[in-house]
Design a protein around this motif. Structure first.
Motif, PDB file in Angstrom:
ATOM      1  N   THR A 301       0.716  -1.185  -0.286  1.00  0.00           N
ATOM      2  CA  THR A 301       0.045  -0.005  -0.030  1.00  0.00           C
ATOM      3  C   THR A 301       0.708   1.167  -0.064  1.00  0.00           C
ATOM      4  O   THR A 301       0.496   2.361  -0.293  1.00  0.00           O
ATOM      5  CB  THR A 301      -0.898   0.153   1.375  1.00  0.00           C
ATOM      6  OG1 THR A 301      -0.163  -0.140   2.500  1.00  0.00           O
ATOM      7  CG2 THR A 301      -2.040  -1.144   1.073  1.00  0.00           C
ATOM      8  N   ARG A 302       2.007   1.398   0.373  1.00  0.00           N
ATOM      9  CA  ARG A 302       2.928   2.343   0.787  1.00  0.00           C
ATOM     10  C   ARG A 302       4.043   2.370  -0.021  1.00  0.00           C
ATOM     11  O   ARG A 302       4.977   3.426  -0.088  1.00  0.00           O
ATOM     12  CB  ARG A 302       3.017   2.645   2.101  1.00  0.00           C
ATOM     13  CG  ARG A 302       1.773   2.880   2.733  1.00  0.00           C
ATOM     14  CD  ARG A 302       0.731   4.044   2.273  1.00  0.00           C
ATOM     15  NE  ARG A 302       1.339   5.446   2.712  1.00  0.00           N
ATOM     16  CZ  ARG A 302       0.980   6.138   3.847  1.00  0.00           C
ATOM     17  NH1 ARG A 302       0.242   5.379   4.714  1.00  0.00           N
ATOM     18  NH2 ARG A 302       1.361   7.227   3.976  1.00  0.00           N
ATOM     19  N   LEU A 324       9.831  -1.348   0.437  1.00  0.00           N
ATOM     20  CA  LEU A 324       9.980  -0.308   1.165  1.00  0.00           C
ATOM     21  C   LEU A 324      11.334   0.254   1.377  1.00  0.00           C
ATOM     22  O   LEU A 324      12.153   0.936   2.149  1.00  0.00           O
ATOM     23  CB  LEU A 324       9.670  -0.425   2.481  1.00  0.00           C
ATOM     24  CG  LEU A 324       8.069  -0.866   2.697  1.00  0.00           C
ATOM     25  CD1 LEU A 324       7.672  -1.552   4.114  1.00  0.00           C
ATOM     26  CD2 LEU A 324       7.074   0.350   2.561  1.00  0.00           C
ATOM     27  N   GLY A 325      12.280  -0.531   0.405  1.00  0.00           N
ATOM     28  CA  GLY A 325      13.753  -0.302   0.489  1.00  0.00           C
ATOM     29  C   GLY A 325      14.523  -1.284   1.318  1.00  0.00           C
ATOM     30  O   GLY A 325      14.113  -1.601   2.512  1.00  0.00           O
ATOM     31  N   SER A 326      15.618  -1.866   0.803  1.00  0.00           N
ATOM     32  CA  SER A 326      16.235  -3.362   1.377  1.00  0.00           C
ATOM     33  C   SER A 326      16.870  -2.802   2.490  1.00  0.00           C
ATOM     34  O   SER A 326      17.225  -3.858   3.111  1.00  0.00           O
ATOM     35  CB  SER A 326      17.092  -3.775   0.309  1.00  0.00           C
ATOM     36  OG  SER A 326      18.279  -2.680   0.111  1.00  0.00           O
ATOM     37  N   ALA A 438       7.277   7.178   7.783  1.00  0.00           N
ATOM     38  CA  ALA A 438       7.442   7.692   6.560  1.00  0.00           C
ATOM     39  C   ALA A 438       9.084   8.008   6.124  1.00  0.00           C
ATOM     40  O   ALA A 438       9.698   7.949   5.244  1.00  0.00           O
ATOM     41  CB  ALA A 438       6.643   8.792   6.292  1.00  0.00           C
ATOM     42  N   GLU A 439       9.633   8.553   7.354  1.00  0.00           N
ATOM     43  CA  GLU A 439      10.927   9.149   7.089  1.00  0.00           C
ATOM     44  C   GLU A 439      11.975   8.059   6.898  1.00  0.00           C
ATOM     45  O   GLU A 439      12.763   7.966   6.038  1.00  0.00           O
ATOM     46  CB  GLU A 439      11.414   9.940   8.498  1.00  0.00           C
ATOM     47  CG  GLU A 439      10.999  11.384   8.320  1.00  0.00           C
ATOM     48  CD  GLU A 439      11.209  12.156   9.758  1.00  0.00           C
ATOM     49  OE1 GLU A 439      12.060  11.794  10.355  1.00  0.00           O
ATOM     50  OE2 GLU A 439      10.260  12.753   9.822  1.00  0.00           O
ATOM     51  N   GLU A 440      11.807   6.869   7.803  1.00  0.00           N
ATOM     52  CA  GLU A 440      12.716   5.777   7.513  1.00  0.00           C
ATOM     53  C   GLU A 440      12.533   5.156   6.242  1.00  0.00           C
ATOM     54  O   GLU A 440      13.640   4.590   5.665  1.00  0.00           O
ATOM     55  CB  GLU A 440      12.552   4.713   8.678  1.00  0.00           C
ATOM     56  CG  GLU A 440      13.086   4.994   9.987  1.00  0.00           C
ATOM     57  CD  GLU A 440      12.748   4.075  10.997  1.00  0.00           C
ATOM     58  OE1 GLU A 440      12.984   2.696  10.758  1.00  0.00           O
ATOM     59  OE2 GLU A 440      11.878   4.444  12.103  1.00  0.00           O
TER      60      GLU A 440
END
Ligand SMILES: *Cc1c(COP(=O)(O)O)cnc(C)c1O
Length: 451
Positions: A301-302, A324-326, A438-440
């Motif tokens: 979803t994000r 979400l980025g590894s 969100a920031e991470e």
């Protein structure tokens, strides 16, 4: 009163797994070599996997035969039961017809042995002596440990540290099956040592544990690697869930209007959903398919649909997936099996094609649903499965609001008997919801590889 339990005889265990790939309106994006950024060939994957599984990974055959020795092991708990959740329907006061396929009847308590057994089998046939793997909540590690015991192989498990500490009984189960279990990040591998140097009290993540297991397999010719989710061959093996469900719903004289599954790496969801999605694609049905993920780790979803690494130390090929980025380390929610930064490329691709919808659920809402389910149906779901329960209950309440009776099928992918500490913490008010970090995630996504 109509039946609540639909059982198939042993000889109805599927004889072939169903591959949805050739039926999709667009082909899967290729897997890329991390150095050359060119598509990888079967030979690139040979250090990690036996050839039979590599060929399944890239197969465009619609049906792949299940070897008899694998069906023999499946016989111990398959076909798994399908239930009509009459008491839950009553408790909710819904006109909906709720069905659940129960995968907690396997010896390890989840759907994971459906793929652990064929993975161990194909490795054994091709001469592998030892399998290395990662595990989050311990469901996958215990399934592979059991399968290795059946086929006479060693098993080395890197277990995400937060789960290693939260779930000592899962570790004991793996060790009882003969596996060797290490908390990840560990000082046994270059990948683990690099993480520990930067974050000495890292709680670990599936991405890190995968790096450790892949490293061990890549460095030892007699050891191969096994993954419990994400890859095409894993999703393929899980289709026994959906194939049996199709037959059982026929026994029930029903067909799902809505299908719900929870997603960590996407395997139990794809396992129950792809046979139904295949029928949708053939124009034979119009089932609405819904994936439910944790709000703390919202890859579908994000996340971004982009090429990324499957692991934190960047040892794996690049796959196009919702990520979400590894380097994202998800919050330590109790649904350890859903704490993965990425999503199966096949599931990601199907979302991109609009073949299903995704929604995110908060941890406390998932547990509230699980407790309600347990009190109505007598089965305590795994924390991961609670997400599917929450999704199914939301659909049933929607039916109540609209005053319509729809048929809802969901996958109860495992029981929570090894996860009672999370229910203790929930009852004591110690669990919390997590806002989308969100920031991470932005920081982790900034590091996506350029392709
Ligand atoms: C591993 C696991 C999951 C998450 O993995 P998927 O590949 O998304 O299925 C979910 N539920 C249970 C019970 C698990 O063991």
């Amino acid at each position: 009163m109509d039946s609540v339990k639909f059982l198939l005889p042993e000889d109805r265990i599927p004889k072939a797994w169903y591959n949805v790939v050739p039926s999709l309106p667009a082909p899967l994006p290729p897997v890329l070599h991390p150095g050359t950024k060119q598509p990888v060939g079967p030979a690139d994957l040979e250090p990690l996997f036996p050839m039979a599984l590599i060929l399944q990974e890239v197969s465009t055959e619609p049906w792949i035969e299940i070897p008899e020795p694998v069906r023999d092991v499946y016989r111990q708990w398959r076909p798994s039961p399908l239930y009509r959740a009459r008491r839950l329907e009553h408790a909710l006061g819904t006109p909906a017809r709720i069905y659940y396929k129960y995968e907690g009847v396997s010896p390890a308590g989840s759907h994971k042995p459906n793929t652990a057994v064929p993975q161990a089998y194909y490795n054994k046939v091709e001469g592998t002596k030892r399998l290395a793997t990662e595990t989050g909540a311990g469901q996958w590690g215990s399934s592979l440990a059991m399968a290795c015991a059946f086929f006479g192989m060693e098993c080395k498990v890197y277990m995400v540290r937060v789960s290693y500490n939260q779930k000592p009984y899962r570790r004991a189960l793996m060790e009882t099956f003969g596996a060797s279990v290490t908390a990840s990040p560990s000082s046994e591998t270059d990948s683990g040592r690099a993480i520990l140097a930067q974050h000495p009290d890292s709680t670990g993540s599936l991405g890190i544990a995968i790096s450790e297991a892949v490293e061990v397999a890549a460095k030892d010719a007699s050891t191969k690697y096994a993954l419990g989710s994400v890859l095409n061959h894993v999703l393929l093996h899980q289709t026994v869930i959906g194939l049996e469900s199709l037959e059982q719903l026929e026994m029930a004289g029903d067909y799902p209007d809505v299908l719900v599954g929870c997603t960590g790496g996407g395997s139990n969801f794809a396992g129950i959903a792809t046979p139904f999605i295949g029928r949708n694609l053939e124009g034979k049905a119009k089932t609405r398919v819904v994936a439910v993920e944790p709000a703390a780790c919202p890859s579908l979803t994000r996340g971004k649909f982009a090429y990324d690494f499957g692991d934190t130390s960047h040892l794996t090929p690049l796959v196009k997936m919702h990520t979400l980025g590894s380097t994202f380390v998800p919050p330590g929610i109790h649904a350890g099996g859903l704490r993965y930064h990425g999503m199966a490329p096949l599931v990601s691709h199907m979302l991109d094609l609009g073949l299903f919808e995704a929604r995110a659920v908060q941890q406390l809402d998932a547990f509230a649903a699980g407790v309600q389910f347990a009190r109505a149906e007598g089965i305590v779901p795994a924390p991961e499965a609670n997400h599917a329960v929450a999704g199914a209950i939301a659909e049933a309440l929607q039916c109540k609001e609209e005053g319509v009776s729809r048929s809802i099928l969901f996958n109860l992918c495992g029981h929570g008997h090894f996860d009672m500490q999370s229910y203790i913490d929930y009852a004591a008010g110690k669990l919390q919801n997590y806002d989308y970090p969100a920031e991470e995630i932005a920081a982790a996504l900034a590091g996506l590889p350029q392709v």
